[in-house]
Design a protein around this motif. Structure first.
Motif, PDB file in Angstrom:
ATOM      1  N   ALA A   1       1.068  -1.195   0.259  1.00 57.01           N
ATOM      2  CA  ALA A   1      -0.576  -0.230  -0.076  1.00 57.01           C
ATOM      3  C   ALA A   1       0.997   0.931   0.058  1.00 57.01           C
ATOM      4  CB  ALA A   1      -0.678  -0.201   1.029  1.00 57.01           C
ATOM      5  N   ALA A   2       2.214   1.047   1.005  1.00 52.77           N
ATOM      6  CA  ALA A   2       2.884   2.242   0.972  1.00 52.77           C
ATOM      7  C   ALA A   2       3.922   3.030  -0.896  1.00 52.77           C
ATOM      8  CB  ALA A   2       3.941   2.184   1.891  1.00 52.77           C
ATOM      9  N   ASP A   3       4.036   1.832  -1.073  1.00 52.76           N
ATOM     10  CA  ASP A   3       4.420   2.286  -2.953  1.00 52.76           C
ATOM     11  C   ASP A   3       3.755   2.488  -3.302  1.00 52.76           C
ATOM     12  OD1 ASP A   3       6.777   1.682  -1.659  1.00 52.76           O
ATOM     13  OD2 ASP A   3       7.134  -0.845  -2.725  1.00 52.76           O
ATOM     14  N   ALA A   4       2.403   1.486  -3.400  1.00 53.07           N
ATOM     15  CA  ALA A   4       0.721   2.325  -4.731  1.00 53.07           C
ATOM     16  C   ALA A   4       0.705   3.089  -4.220  1.00 53.07           C
ATOM     17  CB  ALA A   4       0.146   1.852  -4.185  1.00 53.07           C
ATOM     18  N   GLN A   5       0.566   4.094  -3.224  1.00 55.53           N
ATOM     19  CA  GLN A   5       0.114   5.719  -2.481  1.00 55.53           C
ATOM     20  C   GLN A   5       1.334   6.485  -3.551  1.00 55.53           C
ATOM     21  OE1 GLN A   5       0.365   8.269   1.310  1.00 55.53           O
ATOM     22  NE2 GLN A   5      -1.180   6.511   1.917  1.00 55.53           N
ATOM     23  N   ILE A   6       2.578   6.507  -3.666  1.00 50.37           N
ATOM     24  CA  ILE A   6       3.647   6.390  -3.287  1.00 50.37           C
ATOM     25  C   ILE A   6       3.434   7.057  -5.365  1.00 50.37           C
ATOM     26  CG2 ILE A   6       6.046   7.018  -4.203  1.00 50.37           C
ATOM     27  CD1 ILE A   6       6.636   5.728  -1.348  1.00 50.37           C
ATOM     28  N   VAL A   7       3.650   5.432  -5.788  1.00 48.35           N
ATOM     29  CA  VAL A   7       3.524   5.745  -7.451  1.00 48.35           C
ATOM     30  C   VAL A   7       2.465   6.684  -7.568  1.00 48.35           C
ATOM     31  CG1 VAL A   7       3.148   4.203  -9.233  1.00 48.35           C
ATOM     32  CG2 VAL A   7       4.817   3.389  -7.622  1.00 48.35           C
ATOM     33  N   ILE A   8       1.636   6.249  -7.167  1.00 49.66           N
ATOM     34  CA  ILE A   8       0.098   7.453  -7.835  1.00 49.66           C
ATOM     35  C   ILE A   8       0.094   9.241  -7.304  1.00 49.66           C
ATOM     36  CG2 ILE A   8      -2.383   8.311  -7.213  1.00 49.66           C
ATOM     37  CD1 ILE A   8      -2.088   5.406  -6.426  1.00 49.66           C
ATOM     38  N   GLN A   9       1.010   9.012  -6.736  1.00 43.14           N
ATOM     39  CA  GLN A   9       1.399  10.706  -6.572  1.00 43.14           C
ATOM     40  C   GLN A   9       2.196  11.180  -7.569  1.00 43.14           C
ATOM     41  OE1 GLN A   9       3.712  11.708  -2.562  1.00 43.14           O
ATOM     42  NE2 GLN A   9       3.944  13.988  -3.597  1.00 43.14           N
ATOM     43  N   ALA A  10       3.348  10.018  -7.456  1.00 46.37           N
ATOM     44  CA  ALA A  10       4.485  10.419  -9.076  1.00 46.37           C
ATOM     45  C   ALA A  10       4.164  10.376 -10.183  1.00 46.37           C
ATOM     46  CB  ALA A  10       5.830   9.305  -8.607  1.00 46.37           C
ATOM     47  N   GLN A  11       2.708   9.254 -10.549  1.00 48.98           N
ATOM     48  CA  GLN A  11       2.541   9.499 -11.704  1.00 48.98           C
ATOM     49  C   GLN A  11       1.149  10.536 -12.093  1.00 48.98           C
ATOM     50  OE1 GLN A  11       1.740   5.715 -13.992  1.00 48.98           O
ATOM     51  NE2 GLN A  11       2.086   7.965 -15.612  1.00 48.98           N
ATOM     52  N   ALA A  12       0.872  11.452 -10.825  1.00 50.67           N
ATOM     53  CA  ALA A  12      -0.442  12.545 -11.309  1.00 50.67           C
ATOM     54  C   ALA A  12       0.915  13.447 -11.294  1.00 50.67           C
ATOM     55  CB  ALA A  12      -0.950  12.681 -10.071  1.00 50.67           C
ATOM     56  N   VAL A  13       1.626  13.921 -10.679  1.00 42.07           N
ATOM     57  CA  VAL A  13       2.649  15.021 -11.185  1.00 42.07           C
ATOM     58  C   VAL A  13       3.612  14.928 -12.507  1.00 42.07           C
ATOM     59  CG1 VAL A  13       4.756  14.979  -9.375  1.00 42.07           C
ATOM     60  CG2 VAL A  13       3.415  16.549  -9.820  1.00 42.07           C
ATOM     61  N   ALA A  14       3.770  13.779 -12.791  1.00 39.32           N
ATOM     62  CA  ALA A  14       4.734  13.801 -13.591  1.00 39.32           C
ATOM     63  C   ALA A  14       3.937  13.761 -14.694  1.00 39.32           C
ATOM     64  CB  ALA A  14       5.308  12.022 -13.772  1.00 39.32           C
ATOM     65  N   ASN A  15       2.426  13.004 -15.178  1.00 41.84           N
ATOM     66  CA  ASN A  15       1.401  13.761 -16.096  1.00 41.84           C
ATOM     67  C   ASN A  15       1.449  15.123 -16.598  1.00 41.84           C
ATOM     68  OD1 ASN A  15       1.641  11.104 -16.061  1.00 41.84           O
ATOM     69  ND2 ASN A  15      -0.794  10.224 -15.648  1.00 41.84           N
ATOM     70  N   TRP A  16       1.134  15.968 -14.955  1.00 39.41           N
ATOM     71  CA  TRP A  16       1.187  16.881 -15.221  1.00 39.41           C
ATOM     72  C   TRP A  16       2.116  17.562 -15.588  1.00 39.41           C
ATOM     73  CZ3 TRP A  16       3.043  21.187 -12.915  1.00 39.41           C
ATOM     74  CH2 TRP A  16       2.248  22.855 -12.849  1.00 39.41           C
ATOM     75  N   HIS A  17       2.863  17.769 -15.720  1.00 41.20           N
ATOM     76  CA  HIS A  17       4.494  18.617 -15.995  1.00 41.20           C
ATOM     77  C   HIS A  17       4.644  17.827 -17.430  1.00 41.20           C
ATOM     78  CE1 HIS A  17       6.950  20.215 -12.863  1.00 41.20           C
ATOM     79  NE2 HIS A  17       6.077  19.195 -12.041  1.00 41.20           N
ATOM     80  N   ALA A  18       4.263  16.706 -18.404  1.00 46.65           N
ATOM     81  CA  ALA A  18       3.955  16.394 -19.323  1.00 46.65           C
ATOM     82  C   ALA A  18       3.204  17.533 -20.011  1.00 46.65           C
ATOM     83  CB  ALA A  18       4.342  14.880 -19.797  1.00 46.65           C
ATOM     84  N   THR A  19       2.044  17.053 -19.734  1.00 47.88           N
ATOM     85  CA  THR A  19       0.873  18.089 -20.748  1.00 47.88           C
ATOM     86  C   THR A  19       1.362  19.885 -20.456  1.00 47.88           C
ATOM     87  OG1 THR A  19      -0.624  17.684 -18.961  1.00 47.88           O
ATOM     88  CG2 THR A  19       0.262  15.983 -20.402  1.00 47.88           C
ATOM     89  N   HIS A  20       1.961  20.508 -19.919  1.00 42.87           N
ATOM     90  CA  HIS A  20       1.762  21.496 -19.106  1.00 42.87           C
ATOM     91  C   HIS A  20       3.312  22.622 -18.949  1.00 42.87           C
ATOM     92  CE1 HIS A  20      -1.820  20.446 -17.908  1.00 42.87           C
ATOM     93  NE2 HIS A  20      -2.241  20.868 -17.772  1.00 42.87           N
ATOM     94  N   THR A  21       4.077  21.570 -20.286  1.00 40.72           N
ATOM     95  CA  THR A  21       5.153  22.552 -20.964  1.00 40.72           C
ATOM     96  C   THR A  21       5.088  24.113 -21.057  1.00 40.72           C
ATOM     97  OG1 THR A  21       4.944  21.794 -23.059  1.00 40.72           O
ATOM     98  CG2 THR A  21       6.263  20.382 -20.890  1.00 40.72           C
ATOM     99  N   PHE A  22       3.956  24.274 -21.862  1.00 41.41           N
ATOM    100  CA  PHE A  22       3.421  25.752 -22.127  1.00 41.41           C
ATOM    101  C   PHE A  22       2.950  26.569 -21.581  1.00 41.41           C
ATOM    102  CE2 PHE A  22       5.834  23.661 -26.131  1.00 41.41           C
ATOM    103  CZ  PHE A  22       6.233  24.518 -26.228  1.00 41.41           C
TER     104      PHE A  22
END
Length: 326
Positions: A133-154
């Protein structure tokens, strides 16, 4: 009754105030005590089990790299984000106080020969239910913020490039100075229960024809979550809800959703799929659903999802998969 997917326990202290300080991320990195969470093409670096995994136990784990395991020069365009420091007492293998930093590699990262043997990049949908559960929580957080950076460069205001700030939790336009923060889009997800206690599950056109799950949809501007739930259910399966019971929420980083889970009640007995998103909808009693899952007539959502939590909340316990024992 199953436990809802919303334990108030959190794994990381995100240090929201501290990370806003100028130079905070650089200071953390300079200490050399942090551990790196690596993403590439929106998949996390995961350690694989040494043997054929038992799918009922968390045999996979996030690969946390020390600074010395990282290459001297990371690929240009790598996005770094401070995730937080490990809190004590949450069953995480890293020591309490260990800082975690996300390194999201660019699509064209090139040769990744420094990735440790036994680790590979895996998507959360594929491995989420086999993570602790602890790893899953970290992956979800990292995935969400990584997705945002990838789609909001401009910049959405003027179209100029934006630069990351505040340890990766804000982007600022280099032209007009406007500040932009990661988005979270609320979505209502509903397990629909009829007057006879049967559950209505739907099959989406994007899925295999045997897969059935709860109905979900995004909340629109100026709409409450409850109003959105009622609207989505009426639109997609033609059923009118007369009551809603909130159960749980789950962050779901595809792309940046917050799933608000409900049990919805209806007196309607006939479902009408919209034939645009929903191919079919079917009522199941508890015995019928368990039987359909065991004999392969129906496949329901994985235990990594709130959809499964809602279904098992209605069911009153664990729904067995083929090969599992009671």
């Amino acid at each position: 009754m199953t436990k809802p997917n919303t334990s108030p326990d959190v794994v990381l202290d995100r240090q929201c105030e501290q990370r806003n300080e100028q130079g905070f991320l650089e200071t953390v990195m300079s200490t050399g005590t942090y551990r790196a969470v690596i993403f590439h093409n929106r998949k996390a670096l995961i350690s694989e089990p040494e043997h054929s995994p038992d799918h009922n136990s968390p045999d996979y784990s996030v690969t946390y790299l020390s600074p010395t395991q990282l290459p001297r020069d990371l690929p240009a365009g790598t996005q770094t984000v401070y995730l937080g420091k490990v809190l004590p007492g949450q069953g995480h293998p890293l020591a309490a106080g260990t800082p975690l930093i996300l390194f999201a590699l660019p699509h064209d990262a090139g040769e990744l020969g420094w990735v440790p043997d036994g680790s590979s990049f895996m998507g959360y949908r594929d491995v989420g239910q086999q993570l602790r559960a602890a790893d899953a929580q970290i992956v979800i957080q990292a995935q969400a913020v990584a997705n945002w950076h990838a789609t909001h460069t401009f910049c959405p205001r003027c179209g100029n490039p934006m630069e990351p700030m505040k340890a990766g939790w804000m982007r600022r336009c280099v032209q007009d100075g406007s500040e932009h923060f990661p988005r979270t889009d609320p979505a209502a997800i509903v397990a629909i229960v009829g007057a006879d206690e049967r559950i209505l599950l739907a099959n989406n056109f994007q899925w295999d024809q045997k897969r059935y799950s709860t109905v979900a949809g995004f909340v629109e501007a100026g709409e409450s979550a409850e109003a959105g739930a009622v609207r989505e259910i009426a639109e997609e399966v033609g059923v009118r809800l007369h009551a809603l019971h909130y159960v749980a929420s789950q962050a779901w980083p595809f792309p940046r959703s917050l799933m608000l889970g409900y049990i919805g009640y209806t007196n309607d007995t006939v479902a009408t799929p919209d034939l645009t998103e929903v191919r079919a909808a079917k009522w199941f009693s508890r015995a019928e659903l368990q039987g359909a899952v065991l004999n392969g007539e129906a496949v329901i959502s994985s235990r990594a999802s709130i959809a499964r939590e809602l279904i098992e909340h209605w069911y009153g316990g664990k729904i067995l998969e083929p090969g599992e024992q009671a």
